[in-house]
Design a protein around this motif. Structure first.
Motif, PDB file in Angstrom:
ATOM      1  N   ALA A   8      37.022  38.924 -12.312  1.00  0.00           N
ATOM      2  CA  ALA A   8      37.187  37.500 -12.042  1.00  0.00           C
ATOM      3  C   ALA A   8      38.400  37.011 -12.831  1.00  0.00           C
ATOM      4  CB  ALA A   8      35.936  36.732 -12.450  1.00  0.00           C
ATOM      5  N   PRO A   9      39.017  35.911 -12.427  1.00  0.00           N
ATOM      6  CA  PRO A   9      40.170  35.425 -13.196  1.00  0.00           C
ATOM      7  C   PRO A   9      39.783  34.854 -14.554  1.00  0.00           C
ATOM      8  CG  PRO A   9      39.636  33.925 -11.407  1.00  0.00           C
ATOM      9  CD  PRO A   9      38.797  35.141 -11.194  1.00  0.00           C
ATOM     10  N   HIS A  10      38.531  34.374 -14.664  1.00  0.00           N
ATOM     11  CA  HIS A  10      38.119  33.726 -15.916  1.00  0.00           C
ATOM     12  C   HIS A  10      36.649  34.031 -16.212  1.00  0.00           C
ATOM     13  CE1 HIS A  10      38.286  30.708 -19.115  1.00  0.00           C
ATOM     14  NE2 HIS A  10      37.054  30.378 -18.749  1.00  0.00           N
ATOM     15  N   TYR A  11      36.351  34.160 -17.528  1.00  0.00           N
ATOM     16  CA  TYR A  11      34.976  34.417 -17.969  1.00  0.00           C
ATOM     17  C   TYR A  11      34.619  33.481 -19.118  1.00  0.00           C
ATOM     18  CZ  TYR A  11      35.228  38.806 -15.355  1.00  0.00           C
ATOM     19  OH  TYR A  11      35.372  39.752 -14.366  1.00  0.00           O
ATOM     20  N   GLY A  12      33.348  33.231 -19.234  1.00  0.00           N
ATOM     21  CA  GLY A  12      32.894  32.477 -20.400  1.00  0.00           C
ATOM     22  C   GLY A  12      33.116  33.264 -21.680  1.00  0.00           C
ATOM     23  N   ALA A  13      32.993  34.599 -21.598  1.00  0.00           N
ATOM     24  CA  ALA A  13      33.221  35.453 -22.768  1.00  0.00           C
ATOM     25  C   ALA A  13      33.687  36.826 -22.320  1.00  0.00           C
ATOM     26  CB  ALA A  13      31.950  35.580 -23.599  1.00  0.00           C
ATOM     27  N   VAL A  14      34.562  37.405 -23.102  1.00  0.00           N
ATOM     28  CA  VAL A  14      34.971  38.798 -22.942  1.00  0.00           C
ATOM     29  C   VAL A  14      34.494  39.563 -24.164  1.00  0.00           C
ATOM     30  CG1 VAL A  14      36.960  40.359 -23.058  1.00  0.00           C
ATOM     31  CG2 VAL A  14      36.946  38.481 -21.409  1.00  0.00           C
ATOM     32  N   VAL A  15      33.825  40.683 -23.931  1.00  0.00           N
ATOM     33  CA  VAL A  15      33.375  41.569 -25.003  1.00  0.00           C
ATOM     34  C   VAL A  15      34.256  42.807 -24.984  1.00  0.00           C
ATOM     35  CG1 VAL A  15      31.450  42.895 -25.953  1.00  0.00           C
ATOM     36  CG2 VAL A  15      31.008  40.733 -24.754  1.00  0.00           C
ATOM     37  N   VAL A  16      34.809  43.157 -26.137  1.00  0.00           N
ATOM     38  CA  VAL A  16      35.650  44.351 -26.241  1.00  0.00           C
ATOM     39  C   VAL A  16      34.851  45.435 -26.949  1.00  0.00           C
ATOM     40  CG1 VAL A  16      37.848  45.293 -27.000  1.00  0.00           C
ATOM     41  CG2 VAL A  16      37.676  42.864 -26.429  1.00  0.00           C
TER      42      VAL A  16
END
Length: 424
Positions: A8-16
């Protein structure tokens, strides 16, 4: 695991990071209804499948496996899972969480973008309201620069690549580093009948059993696993070396002095390499004495707990050295000693190169309190001593993730509340 069909172009959070820390974060993000994605540069069980030796087993008892919603439910809570059992346990958690993981995807850069963050990966670029860095401190295997001066015919391998004694050529083996991995691999080689030269460091050691119980059980009762970095001063504990002992064959002490009686050669810390020789500091005796001092100190803590609470337990006594070095070896001639291979048990280097945000101190370590950094929306997770002695382990990584995600969720609510009031 439910990998998204496309980003998706945007997320509420990204986890690395898709290890147990990142998956725990995903579990709680889903609980809070926060849309997110987890980027993992390898696979979600990579560390357990690809960077552990064949005889690897847990050092802490099985009952401490407490990933969120996935406690150990086997019939041996006081045993120690071996490698295949650990992988099965983690696999069960992976399927239960069904995290939106994108595997084989490295994060190249995280930087500010308006009120949020831009995350550039090998699969494309997304934006996010928040990022959780769950990559731990175990990045690339660290091998000292002195390794380049060793003879070319000697096989060199890091613990991350060690599997069993049979993969190494015939001959003596040098193990550099006496932390948990080094001590256990030295034992693995020693039990296989290999001549082992152990290069020691400042790692402490711990008894496996004392006064009728596993020492971990005693330390849990004492409250040791709940001690926080705030109790001892922020940051003081973050780089502590783990105590060496083993869960192998039901669990036992690792006593380097006893191994020396059986033919293992011990040395002080490695100081350099020259002319086909490894050179050592003259601190072998001090290293052994310090390890035993910690060993006895832990047992004394248990003694005080037993006395203070009137617990009926078998008697205990301090450890007394079974062997003392007659001299301090200054060097090891590798050819003369028949050394064919070296195992580097020298740890890992953390990799934060992809984080383009000012969250680090002068040593390159992220500044945080219980995983919350000074930059709103940026969190760290899975580090040793993130908050308690149990942090970074199966025992408490889930609780740390719950705290971090709860903070993230509360911050989202605070950010939207003023806008809602204005709209009303």
């Amino acid at each position: 695991m439910t990998a998204p069909a496309s980003l998706a172009p945007h997320y509420g959070a990204v986890v690395v990071g898709g290890g147990q820390a990142g998956l725990s974060a995903s579990h709680y993000l889903s609980t809070h209804g926060i849309d997110h994605v987890v980027f993992e540069k390898n696979t979600v069980v990579h560390k357990w499948k690809d960077e552990r030796w064949d005889a690897f087993c847990l050092v802490t008892p099985n009952w401490q496996c407490q990933l969120p919603g996935h406690p150990y439910d086997g019939n041996d809570p006081h045993g120690f899972m071996v490698k295949d059992q650990i992988i099965a346990y983690v696999d069960g958690f992976v399927h239960k969480v069904a995290a939106p993981v994108v595997e084989h995807t490295a994060v190249i850069m995280i930087e500010r973008a308006g009120d949020g963050f831009r995350v550039t990966t090998t699969a494309g670029t997304v934006t996010a309201d928040a990022v959780i860095l769950a990559t731990s401190l175990y990045g690339a295997p660290f091998i000292p620069a002195a390794a380049a001066r060793l003879p070319e015919d000697i096989v060199q391998i890091h613990t991350a690549g060690y599997r069993n004694p049979g993969q190494l050529p015939d001959g003596a083996v040098v193990v550099v580093g006496s932390g948990q991995s080094g001590a256990q691999i030295a034992e693995d080689l020693h039990l296989a009948g290999r001549k082992v030269h152990m290069v020691t460091g400042n790692a402490p050691r711990c008894a496996r059993f004392y006064r009728g119980r596993d020492v971990v059980d005693w330390l849990w009762d004492v409250g040791q696993y709940e001690i926080t970095v705030a109790d001892d001063g922020m940051g003081k504990k973050r780089h502590d070396t783990n105590h060496y002992l083993t869960g192998r064959d039901g669990g036992r002490d690792i006593d380097l002095r006893a191994f020396a009686l059986q033919g293992m050669a011990l040395y002080g810390r490695l100081s350099g390499v020259a002319g086909g020789k490894m050179l050592f500091e003259q601190n072998l005796r001090a290293n052994l004495d310090n390890a035993d001092r910690v060993y006895n100190g832990i047992n004394a803590l248990i003694d005080r707990h037993i006395a203070a609470n009137g617990i009926d337990a078998p008697a205990g006594e301090p450890y007394r050295p079974v062997w003392e070095p007659e001299n301090e070896p200054a060097e090891l001639d590798l050819e003369a000693a028949g050394v064919s291979s070296i195992v580097w048990a020298t740890g890992f280097s953390a990799d934060w190169s992809f984080v383009g945000l000012p969250i680090f101190d002068g040593t390159g370590y992220p500044v945080h309190r219980h995983g919350v950094t000074d930059i709103p929306g940026v969190y760290v997770l899975g580090l040793p001593w993130l908050w308690t002695w149990g942090s970074g382990r199966f025992l408490s990584v889930g609780r740390d993730a719950e705290f971090v995600v709860s903070h993230l969720a509360a911050s989202r609510i605070e950010a939207t509340t003023p806008a809602l009031k204005r709209a009303g």
